[in-house]
Design a protein around this motif. Structure first.
Motif, PDB file in Angstrom:
ATOM      1  N   VAL A  78      11.669  12.487 -10.088  1.00  0.00           N
ATOM      2  CA  VAL A  78      11.746  11.377  -9.142  1.00  0.00           C
ATOM      3  C   VAL A  78      13.110  10.737  -9.352  1.00  0.00           C
ATOM      4  O   VAL A  78      13.519  10.490 -10.493  1.00  0.00           O
ATOM      5  CB  VAL A  78      10.633  10.336  -9.390  1.00  0.00           C
ATOM      6  N   SER A  79      13.842  10.477  -8.278  1.00  0.00           N
ATOM      7  CA  SER A  79      15.157   9.876  -8.422  1.00  0.00           C
ATOM      8  C   SER A  79      15.036   8.375  -8.672  1.00  0.00           C
ATOM      9  O   SER A  79      14.006   7.753  -8.363  1.00  0.00           O
ATOM     10  CB  SER A  79      15.999  10.124  -7.170  1.00  0.00           C
ATOM     11  N   PHE A 105      11.166  -8.464 -11.460  1.00  0.00           N
ATOM     12  CA  PHE A 105       9.818  -8.606 -12.037  1.00  0.00           C
ATOM     13  C   PHE A 105       9.258  -7.246 -12.434  1.00  0.00           C
ATOM     14  O   PHE A 105       8.722  -7.059 -13.530  1.00  0.00           O
ATOM     15  CB  PHE A 105       8.924  -9.275 -10.989  1.00  0.00           C
ATOM     16  N   GLN A 106       9.392  -6.252 -11.528  1.00  0.00           N
ATOM     17  CA  GLN A 106       8.824  -4.947 -11.802  1.00  0.00           C
ATOM     18  C   GLN A 106       9.584  -4.229 -12.904  1.00  0.00           C
ATOM     19  O   GLN A 106       8.986  -3.497 -13.704  1.00  0.00           O
ATOM     20  CB  GLN A 106       8.808  -4.092 -10.537  1.00  0.00           C
ATOM     21  N   ALA A 107      10.903  -4.412 -12.972  1.00  0.00           N
ATOM     22  CA  ALA A 107      11.667  -3.801 -14.059  1.00  0.00           C
ATOM     23  C   ALA A 107      11.179  -4.314 -15.412  1.00  0.00           C
ATOM     24  O   ALA A 107      11.032  -3.540 -16.368  1.00  0.00           O
ATOM     25  CB  ALA A 107      13.161  -4.085 -13.885  1.00  0.00           C
ATOM     26  N   ILE A 148       0.840  -1.209   0.000  1.00  0.00           N
ATOM     27  CA  ILE A 148       0.000   0.000   0.000  1.00  0.00           C
ATOM     28  C   ILE A 148       0.872   1.255   0.000  1.00  0.00           C
ATOM     29  O   ILE A 148       0.574   2.237  -0.697  1.00  0.00           O
ATOM     30  CB  ILE A 148      -0.957  -0.032   1.199  1.00  0.00           C
ATOM     31  N   ASP A 149       1.970   1.224   0.768  1.00  0.00           N
ATOM     32  CA  ASP A 149       2.913   2.342   0.736  1.00  0.00           C
ATOM     33  C   ASP A 149       3.411   2.581  -0.691  1.00  0.00           C
ATOM     34  O   ASP A 149       3.513   3.731  -1.155  1.00  0.00           O
ATOM     35  CB  ASP A 149       4.120   2.053   1.635  1.00  0.00           C
ATOM     36  N   GLY A 150       3.749   1.489  -1.367  1.00  0.00           N
ATOM     37  CA  GLY A 150       4.261   1.615  -2.727  1.00  0.00           C
ATOM     38  C   GLY A 150       3.246   2.187  -3.687  1.00  0.00           C
ATOM     39  O   GLY A 150       3.588   3.001  -4.554  1.00  0.00           O
ATOM     40  N   GLN A 151       1.986   1.791  -3.551  1.00  0.00           N
ATOM     41  CA  GLN A 151       0.946   2.342  -4.412  1.00  0.00           C
ATOM     42  C   GLN A 151       0.772   3.833  -4.154  1.00  0.00           C
ATOM     43  O   GLN A 151       0.598   4.628  -5.087  1.00  0.00           O
ATOM     44  CB  GLN A 151      -0.372   1.604  -4.190  1.00  0.00           C
ATOM     45  N   ARG A 207      13.111   2.951  -7.178  1.00  0.00           N
ATOM     46  CA  ARG A 207      13.428   1.588  -6.759  1.00  0.00           C
ATOM     47  C   ARG A 207      12.781   1.275  -5.406  1.00  0.00           C
ATOM     48  O   ARG A 207      12.282   0.167  -5.191  1.00  0.00           O
ATOM     49  CB  ARG A 207      14.941   1.396  -6.692  1.00  0.00           C
ATOM     50  N   GLU A 208      12.772   2.237  -4.497  1.00  0.00           N
ATOM     51  CA  GLU A 208      12.124   2.026  -3.203  1.00  0.00           C
ATOM     52  C   GLU A 208      10.626   1.794  -3.380  1.00  0.00           C
ATOM     53  O   GLU A 208      10.040   0.896  -2.763  1.00  0.00           O
ATOM     54  CB  GLU A 208      12.340   3.233  -2.287  1.00  0.00           C
ATOM     55  N   MET A 209      10.000   2.610  -4.238  1.00  0.00           N
ATOM     56  CA  MET A 209       8.573   2.449  -4.496  1.00  0.00           C
ATOM     57  C   MET A 209       8.278   1.056  -5.066  1.00  0.00           C
ATOM     58  O   MET A 209       7.343   0.374  -4.636  1.00  0.00           O
ATOM     59  CB  MET A 209       8.097   3.533  -5.461  1.00  0.00           C
TER      60      MET A 209
END
Length: 356
Positions: free
Chosen positions: A180-181, A229-231, A165-168, A186-188
């Motif tokens: 955005v850096s 996976f996300q990359a 949820i934090d990531g969303q 990457r943290e998100m």
């Protein structure tokens, strides 16, 4: 008969793991969903692909079943039967689909797996309610085991859910920022995708009685696997074939997402990055209605600039790097059976080379 090519053998092995995930987890998943009150039960069944919009049986498989496959395999990492990981497999699938239902609504996505999304077919209110219900079911499935391992597994699941949820929330915030850096992105993505895959890779082991060292190694493996996976997802979100992804062309660019290829391109020091920066800075100031009126050629220009600036090649390299980190993390599970280790490696390879 000719010997199988190594790539073919690996593909068959991964296909068998994914099929086992579906075969063992789906009946329990359907039982959990059936406990929902009408019409949430049928709407959830529609989302999973078990029925069509008219309530008729459908042949959808609900996705690739990567998370259930990991949960069952992690039970074997603890020396337990794969069936010990079924509650974990069901729980992570429920949390994952809770997030998809809400994400589709927040992102305005009208298609998933080549069908109308739940909010499009049944309305935003039902998408929210069914998503909430799936999350509650996930905890119920885990806690029904009622032993110490279930409590450990529930803690894993709630931590992963909070991070998801934090990531969303970070993802949505980034859409309205000019800069955005790479580290922020990457943290998100570690929160939004890595956390639940990490949970998937460890929850079966916890339910199977694994020691802390094994569980920690599998968590680290899953975290890096999630970033890989996300990359790959970020690459598909710009350049994926709509016939394979089930989404519109340039999907992430349409949503103004600050995904890894975009952020890496903006961080580059070249003319393409400067042109892209100027376009995206102007885009942030546009209303959603103005942005929705863009033609295909305007999104194609932005995608070409991301690639020219180096964002595409950077994201491809990042997927490979995170894949390698995932495999390195497995060394922390010293007691991992060789066959189980090999299957974890095969699943990591699948994540990086998948194309749909």
């Amino acid at each position: 008969m000719n010997a199988a090519h190594p790539d073919d053998t690996a593909h068959e092995e991964v296909a068998a793991l994914l099929e086992r995930g579906r075969a063992l987890a789906t009946p329990a998943l359907k039982q959990a969903v059936a406990r929902l009150a009408p019409p949430m039960d049928t709407i959830a069944a529609y989302h999973f692909g078990w029925i069509d919009a008219q309530g008729r049986p459908a042949d959808g498989d609900g996705g690739k079943s990567l998370r259930p496959a990991l949960a069952l395999l992690s039970a074997e990492a603890a020396g337990a039967d794969p069936a010990a990981g079924v509650p974990g497999a069901v729980a992570v699938e429920l949390v994952h689909n809770f997030s998809l239902l809400h994400d589709d609504l927040m992102d305005g996505d009208e298609q998933r797996r080549h069908r109308d999304t739940v909010w499009k077919a049944h309305g935003p209110a039902q998408a929210i309610l069914v998503g909430d219900a799936l999350y509650a079911l996930a905890l119920e499935v885990i806690l029904r085991a009622g032993d110490e391992s279930a409590a450990r597994a529930a803690r894993l699941l709630t931590d992963a859910s909070r991070r998801l949820i934090d990531g969303q929330a970070q993802d949505i915030t980034f859409e309205h920022r000019e800069r955005v850096s790479v580290e922020e992105c990457r943290e998100m993505e570690g929160n939004k995708t890595g956390a639940l895959l990490a949970c998937s890779a460890a929850i079966g082991a916890v339910l199977g009685g694994a020691d802390e060292a094994t569980a920690a190694a599998l968590l680290s493996y899953g975290e890096h696997l999630g970033l890989a996976f996300q990359a790959v997802d970020d690459l598909l979100g710009i350049w994926g074939d709509p016939r394979a992804t089930g989404k519109r062309a340039w999907s992430d660019l349409r949503q103004r997402k600050k995904s890894l290829p975009v952020v890496a391109a903006l961080a580059a020091r070249n003319a393409a990055a400067d042109r892209l920066t100027a376009l995206l800075t102007a885009d942030v100031k546009k209303s959603r209605e103005e942005f929705d009126d863009f033609g295909e050629d305007e999104f194609a220009v932005r995608a070409a600039l991301v690639e020219e600036a180096g964002g595409r090649s950077w994201a491809e390299a990042e997927a490979r790097r995170q894949h390698d980190e995932a495999l390195a993390a497995l060394r922390g599970a010293a007691a991992l059976p060789a066959g189980v280790r090999h299957r974890f490696e095969a699943l990591a390879d699948f994540v990086v080379v998948r194309r749909k």
